[in-house]
Design a protein around this motif. Sequence first.
Motif, PDB file in Angstrom:
ATOM      1  N   MET A  59      41.405  32.890  34.110  1.00 23.61           N
ATOM      2  CA  MET A  59      41.863  33.025  32.717  1.00 23.61           C
ATOM      3  C   MET A  59      41.300  31.882  31.885  1.00 23.61           C
ATOM      4  SD  MET A  59      45.808  33.244  31.359  1.00 23.61           S
ATOM      5  CE  MET A  59      46.209  34.559  32.485  1.00 23.61           C
ATOM      6  N   GLY A  60      40.795  32.202  30.685  1.00 27.05           N
ATOM      7  CA  GLY A  60      40.378  31.138  29.803  1.00 27.05           C
ATOM      8  C   GLY A  60      38.894  31.035  29.585  1.00 27.05           C
ATOM      9  N   ASP A  61      38.101  31.937  30.150  1.00 23.21           N
ATOM     10  CA  ASP A  61      36.671  31.974  29.870  1.00 23.21           C
ATOM     11  C   ASP A  61      36.482  32.121  28.364  1.00 23.21           C
ATOM     12  OD1 ASP A  61      34.015  32.755  29.474  1.00 23.21           O
ATOM     13  OD2 ASP A  61      33.913  33.683  31.443  1.00 23.21           O
ATOM     14  N   ASN A  62      35.719  31.172  27.757  1.00 22.31           N
ATOM     15  CA  ASN A  62      35.550  31.180  26.307  1.00 22.31           C
ATOM     16  C   ASN A  62      34.907  32.464  25.791  1.00 22.31           C
ATOM     17  OD1 ASN A  62      36.744  28.717  25.812  1.00 22.31           O
ATOM     18  ND2 ASN A  62      34.845  27.568  26.083  1.00 22.31           N
ATOM     19  N   ARG A  63      34.173  33.167  26.646  1.00 22.88           N
ATOM     20  CA  ARG A  63      33.518  34.394  26.204  1.00 22.88           C
ATOM     21  C   ARG A  63      34.527  35.515  25.982  1.00 22.88           C
ATOM     22  NH1 ARG A  63      29.392  34.871  31.047  1.00 22.88           N
ATOM     23  NH2 ARG A  63      31.324  34.254  32.066  1.00 22.88           N
ATOM     24  N   ARG A  64      35.702  35.396  26.564  1.00 21.87           N
ATOM     25  CA  ARG A  64      36.674  36.473  26.425  1.00 21.87           C
ATOM     26  C   ARG A  64      37.957  36.040  25.739  1.00 21.87           C
ATOM     27  NH1 ARG A  64      38.174  37.077  32.896  1.00 21.87           N
ATOM     28  NH2 ARG A  64      39.683  35.377  33.000  1.00 21.87           N
ATOM     29  N   VAL A  65      38.065  34.775  25.355  1.00 15.10           N
ATOM     30  CA  VAL A  65      39.245  34.287  24.643  1.00 15.10           C
ATOM     31  C   VAL A  65      38.992  34.408  23.151  1.00 15.10           C
ATOM     32  CG1 VAL A  65      40.697  32.292  24.173  1.00 15.10           C
ATOM     33  CG2 VAL A  65      39.952  32.752  26.505  1.00 15.10           C
ATOM     34  N   GLN A  66      39.849  35.140  22.486  1.00 14.46           N
ATOM     35  CA  GLN A  66      39.681  35.420  21.063  1.00 14.46           C
ATOM     36  C   GLN A  66      40.910  34.979  20.287  1.00 14.46           C
ATOM     37  OE1 GLN A  66      39.232  39.708  21.501  1.00 14.46           O
ATOM     38  NE2 GLN A  66      37.037  39.540  21.121  1.00 14.46           N
ATOM     39  N   ILE A  67      40.689  34.664  19.010  1.00 22.78           N
ATOM     40  CA  ILE A  67      41.799  34.395  18.097  1.00 22.78           C
ATOM     41  C   ILE A  67      41.994  35.634  17.236  1.00 22.78           C
ATOM     42  CG2 ILE A  67      42.588  33.018  16.138  1.00 22.78           C
ATOM     43  CD1 ILE A  67      41.139  30.633  17.432  1.00 22.78           C
ATOM     44  N   LEU A  68      43.192  36.164  17.243  1.00 25.05           N
ATOM     45  CA  LEU A  68      43.541  37.361  16.483  1.00 25.05           C
ATOM     46  C   LEU A  68      44.629  37.010  15.475  1.00 25.05           C
ATOM     47  CD1 LEU A  68      43.827  39.880  19.472  1.00 25.05           C
ATOM     48  CD2 LEU A  68      41.806  39.370  18.089  1.00 25.05           C
ATOM     49  N   SER A  69      44.593  37.686  14.320  1.00 22.44           N
ATOM     50  CA  SER A  69      45.597  37.461  13.267  1.00 22.44           C
ATOM     51  C   SER A  69      46.139  38.796  12.788  1.00 22.44           C
ATOM     52  CB  SER A  69      44.981  36.709  12.080  1.00 22.44           C
ATOM     53  OG  SER A  69      44.517  35.430  12.472  1.00 22.44           O
TER      54      SER A  69
ATOM     55  N   VAL B  56      44.122  35.015  22.574  1.00 20.31           N
ATOM     56  CA  VAL B  56      44.276  36.097  23.548  1.00 20.31           C
ATOM     57  C   VAL B  56      43.101  36.106  24.514  1.00 20.31           C
ATOM     58  CG1 VAL B  56      44.431  38.606  23.836  1.00 20.31           C
ATOM     59  CG2 VAL B  56      45.600  37.487  21.925  1.00 20.31           C
ATOM     60  N   ASP B  57      43.408  36.154  25.796  1.00 20.05           N
ATOM     61  CA  ASP B  57      42.401  36.385  26.823  1.00 20.05           C
ATOM     62  C   ASP B  57      42.304  37.888  27.005  1.00 20.05           C
ATOM     63  OD1 ASP B  57      40.871  36.684  29.102  1.00 20.05           O
ATOM     64  OD2 ASP B  57      41.781  34.992  30.150  1.00 20.05           O
ATOM     65  N   SER B  58      41.205  38.464  26.531  1.00 21.85           N
ATOM     66  CA  SER B  58      41.067  39.916  26.540  1.00 21.85           C
ATOM     67  C   SER B  58      40.598  40.460  27.882  1.00 21.85           C
ATOM     68  CB  SER B  58      40.085  40.359  25.450  1.00 21.85           C
ATOM     69  OG  SER B  58      38.803  39.826  25.709  1.00 21.85           O
ATOM     70  N   GLY B  59      40.223  39.602  28.794  1.00 20.26           N
ATOM     71  CA  GLY B  59      39.804  40.054  30.111  1.00 20.26           C
ATOM     72  C   GLY B  59      38.347  40.446  30.176  1.00 20.26           C
TER      73      GLY B  59
END
Length: 214
Positions: free
Chosen positions: A1-11, A60-63
């Motif tokens: 969990m936490g790979d920057n390629r899949r961690v997004q900021i959502l609003s 969010v970690d989108s996986g």
Amino acid sequence: MGDNRRVQILSFPEAETPPPLRAQVWELQQEAWPPVEPGAEGEPRPVHDPALRPLTMLLVDSGDGTYDGEQGGGVGGGTVLAALDILTKTITHVGRSYRAGGLSTVVTRRAVRGRGYGARLVAAAHQAMAASGLDLGVFTCDRELQDFYTGAGWQPLPGTVLIGGTPEAPFPSDRPSFDKVTMADFFSAAARCHRADFVSARIELYPGEIDRLW
């Protein structure tokens, strides 16, 4: 969990947060601030006064690198690592009106604390608020968290007290049971010009009876 390629900021406006993500945020809030009465958890729901236009920001970690709003939470659909809400209102201070925003319900998933996720989200909120047309951001935090917020772009206002609640039932941040610090940043030219007015001051925030203080 936490790979920057899949961690997004959502609003999302708080009330429009997709239900699977809203359920996760609710769980994190219950974990961080357990209800006083056992069994009083209830169902996931908005927690802020709609008049304050609450905006939910999530890390969010989108996986798989993308968030599918139809799938929602859980592994593969989006795991909420950290969450916060931005509240806004117009305040009057020293005879001038300002559009002010503040952070509320900042929380990081317990299992991933210490990895910088909370700081990343708080810094993103700082940037979003600066770009949103607000004059300033201002909020309180526990004294031991001052360095955390300073590292994310916020500045302490020495001696400054936020007065929450309502004019009829004020709820100041220097109550005897509190140990709060006021954090802020000044985004507009008008706010920067009058920054000194906010130092060692009592700011009448008055967000109402639901939020009371942010």
